[in-house]
Motif scaffolding. Structure first.
Motif, PDB file in Angstrom:
ATOM      1  N   MET A  66       0.827  -1.214   0.000  1.00  0.00           N
ATOM      2  CA  MET A  66       0.000   0.000   0.000  1.00  0.00           C
ATOM      3  C   MET A  66       0.859   1.262   0.000  1.00  0.00           C
ATOM      4  O   MET A  66       0.576   2.231  -0.722  1.00  0.00           O
ATOM      5  N   ILE A  67       1.928   1.251   0.809  1.00  0.00           N
ATOM      6  CA  ILE A  67       2.774   2.440   0.885  1.00  0.00           C
ATOM      7  C   ILE A  67       3.544   2.643  -0.421  1.00  0.00           C
ATOM      8  O   ILE A  67       3.690   3.775  -0.903  1.00  0.00           O
ATOM      9  N   LEU A  68       4.022   1.548  -1.012  1.00  0.00           N
ATOM     10  CA  LEU A  68       4.682   1.664  -2.316  1.00  0.00           C
ATOM     11  C   LEU A  68       3.696   2.147  -3.374  1.00  0.00           C
ATOM     12  O   LEU A  68       4.049   2.936  -4.254  1.00  0.00           O
ATOM     13  N   ALA A  69       2.456   1.669  -3.297  1.00  0.00           N
ATOM     14  CA  ALA A  69       1.434   2.133  -4.241  1.00  0.00           C
ATOM     15  C   ALA A  69       1.158   3.620  -4.061  1.00  0.00           C
ATOM     16  O   ALA A  69       0.926   4.348  -5.045  1.00  0.00           O
ATOM     17  N   ALA A  70       1.198   4.098  -2.823  1.00  0.00           N
ATOM     18  CA  ALA A  70       1.015   5.529  -2.573  1.00  0.00           C
ATOM     19  C   ALA A  70       2.116   6.333  -3.244  1.00  0.00           C
ATOM     20  O   ALA A  70       1.862   7.364  -3.881  1.00  0.00           O
ATOM     21  N   GLY A  71       3.364   5.866  -3.116  1.00  0.00           N
ATOM     22  CA  GLY A  71       4.472   6.564  -3.763  1.00  0.00           C
ATOM     23  C   GLY A  71       4.366   6.549  -5.268  1.00  0.00           C
ATOM     24  O   GLY A  71       4.635   7.556  -5.938  1.00  0.00           O
ATOM     25  N   ALA A  72       3.969   5.400  -5.828  1.00  0.00           N
ATOM     26  CA  ALA A  72       3.823   5.302  -7.276  1.00  0.00           C
ATOM     27  C   ALA A  72       2.707   6.209  -7.781  1.00  0.00           C
ATOM     28  O   ALA A  72       2.824   6.851  -8.835  1.00  0.00           O
ATOM     29  N   THR A  73       1.626   6.277  -7.022  1.00  0.00           N
ATOM     30  CA  THR A  73       0.513   7.147  -7.410  1.00  0.00           C
ATOM     31  C   THR A  73       0.922   8.614  -7.367  1.00  0.00           C
ATOM     32  O   THR A  73       0.541   9.414  -8.228  1.00  0.00           O
ATOM     33  N   GLU A  74       1.714   8.987  -6.349  1.00  0.00           N
ATOM     34  CA  GLU A  74       2.201  10.367  -6.251  1.00  0.00           C
ATOM     35  C   GLU A  74       3.058  10.734  -7.462  1.00  0.00           C
ATOM     36  O   GLU A  74       2.894  11.798  -8.055  1.00  0.00           O
ATOM     37  N   ALA A  75       3.953   9.827  -7.842  1.00  0.00           N
ATOM     38  CA  ALA A  75       4.806  10.099  -9.008  1.00  0.00           C
ATOM     39  C   ALA A  75       3.971  10.215 -10.272  1.00  0.00           C
ATOM     40  O   ALA A  75       4.209  11.080 -11.119  1.00  0.00           O
TER      41      ALA A  75
END
Length: 307
Positions: free
Chosen positions: A288-297
């Motif tokens: 989930m946290i990695l997905a948050a970072g990917a979504t931000e980028a």
């Protein structure tokens, strides 16, 4: 392979964004293994925050000959440079405290709420547009932390000072990256030195107020010194420069995304070397946290295409 293809590939790597991204990515992997030398130094008797004091202090001293020649430039650098340096220093101090005293993977993942804080800061201070993608960043980030922190006993909160420091380090990094993104000019050396010196100062304060950490003896310090110097020169200074250099040239969300390679490196090394368990809660929270970072980028890329 045709010469034209090779030339095109080289030109692509030589482009500013790709080159900077590669440097930041390599530094992220090194940061994921940073807990290993820290805990080794702790084993010399430089307990807890005293490890950070020695490591960051020696690093700042190593850079002193270079910063003295630019002292006037440092003093005139302006609030953005000083803000970036001081908040990166706070990040160093709090993050290292967490790695030495807490669960490595949990502390690392709490740090990587940075894209969430970066998104909120971007909306508040950088004039970034509100979008549903940015809402997704915030929801995914906090959902991941909720899973990792295991709230069976009530409200999900970090357990112990180490995890609180991990959370604080992510906030400090997001603020520092926001300052760094607004710096104009070549101030990598100034920001790097400021981050190391201020980090050493804050770690000294932590060490002095914590009764659990006795002041190391001169013998303990001398025994650790050769190893500390090697770690500082070979690892800390290069990866610190890479982080500061990249943060000025890339947007905060992209930097946070690339630095998430640290999560992968930390998870692998903590499991194989430190023997930490890595169950379904950590796996789900990590995703989930990695997905948050990917979504931000992705949201920042979309904003760039629109503008």
């Amino acid at each position: 392979m045709q010469p034209g293809f090779a030339a095109a590939a080289f030109a692509s790597f030589s482009s500013s964004t790709v080159r900077v991204s590669a440097v930041v990515a390599l530094s992220a992997v090194a940061w994921g293994c940073w807990w290993i030398p820290l805990r080794h130094i702790d084993g010399f008797g430089l307990k807890g925050d005293w490890t950070s004091v020695v490591v960051l202090g020696i690093a700042a001293v190593c850079l002193m000959p270079f910063i003295l020649g630019r002292l006037g430039r440092l003093l005139r650098a302006g609030p953005m440079v000083w803000g970036a340096g001081l908040f990166f220093g706070a990040m160093f101090s709090t993050y290292q405290h967490g790695l030495i005293n807490g669960d490595i993977v949990r502390v690392t993942l709490l740090f990587y709420l940075a894209p969430v804080w970066g998104t909120l800061l971007g909306l508040a201070f950088l004039g970034e547009r509100f979008s549903w993608l940015r809402v997704a960043v915030i929801v995914l980030g906090f959902a991941g932390v909720t899973v990792i922190l295991d709230h069976t006993g009530g409200v999900p909160t970090p357990q112990g000072p180490g995890e609180w420091m991990g959370l604080a380090s992510g906030m400090a990094f997001a603020v520092g990256a926001t300052f760094a993104h607004r710096v104009t000019g070549d101030y990598e050396l100034e920001k790097t030195w400021l981050s190391l010196a201020s980090g050493a100062g804050l770690s000294t304060l932590f060490a002095l107020v914590n009764p659990a950490y006795s002041t190391p003896t001169a013998e303990q310090a001398l025994q650790a010194l050769p190893f500390v110097i090697a770690v500082v020169v070979v690892i800390l200074i290069p990866i610190t420069w890479a982080m500061v250099w990249g943060a000025q040239r890339l947007d905060p969300g992209r930097v946070s995304l690339l630095l998430m390679l640290e999560v992968v490196a930390a998870s692998i090394t903590a499991t194989l070397i430190a023997g930490e368990s890595y169950g379904m809660a950590k796996l789900a929270g990590t995703a989930m946290i990695l997905a948050a970072g990917a979504t931000e980028a992705f949201s920042e890329t979309a904003d760039g295409e629109v503008s």
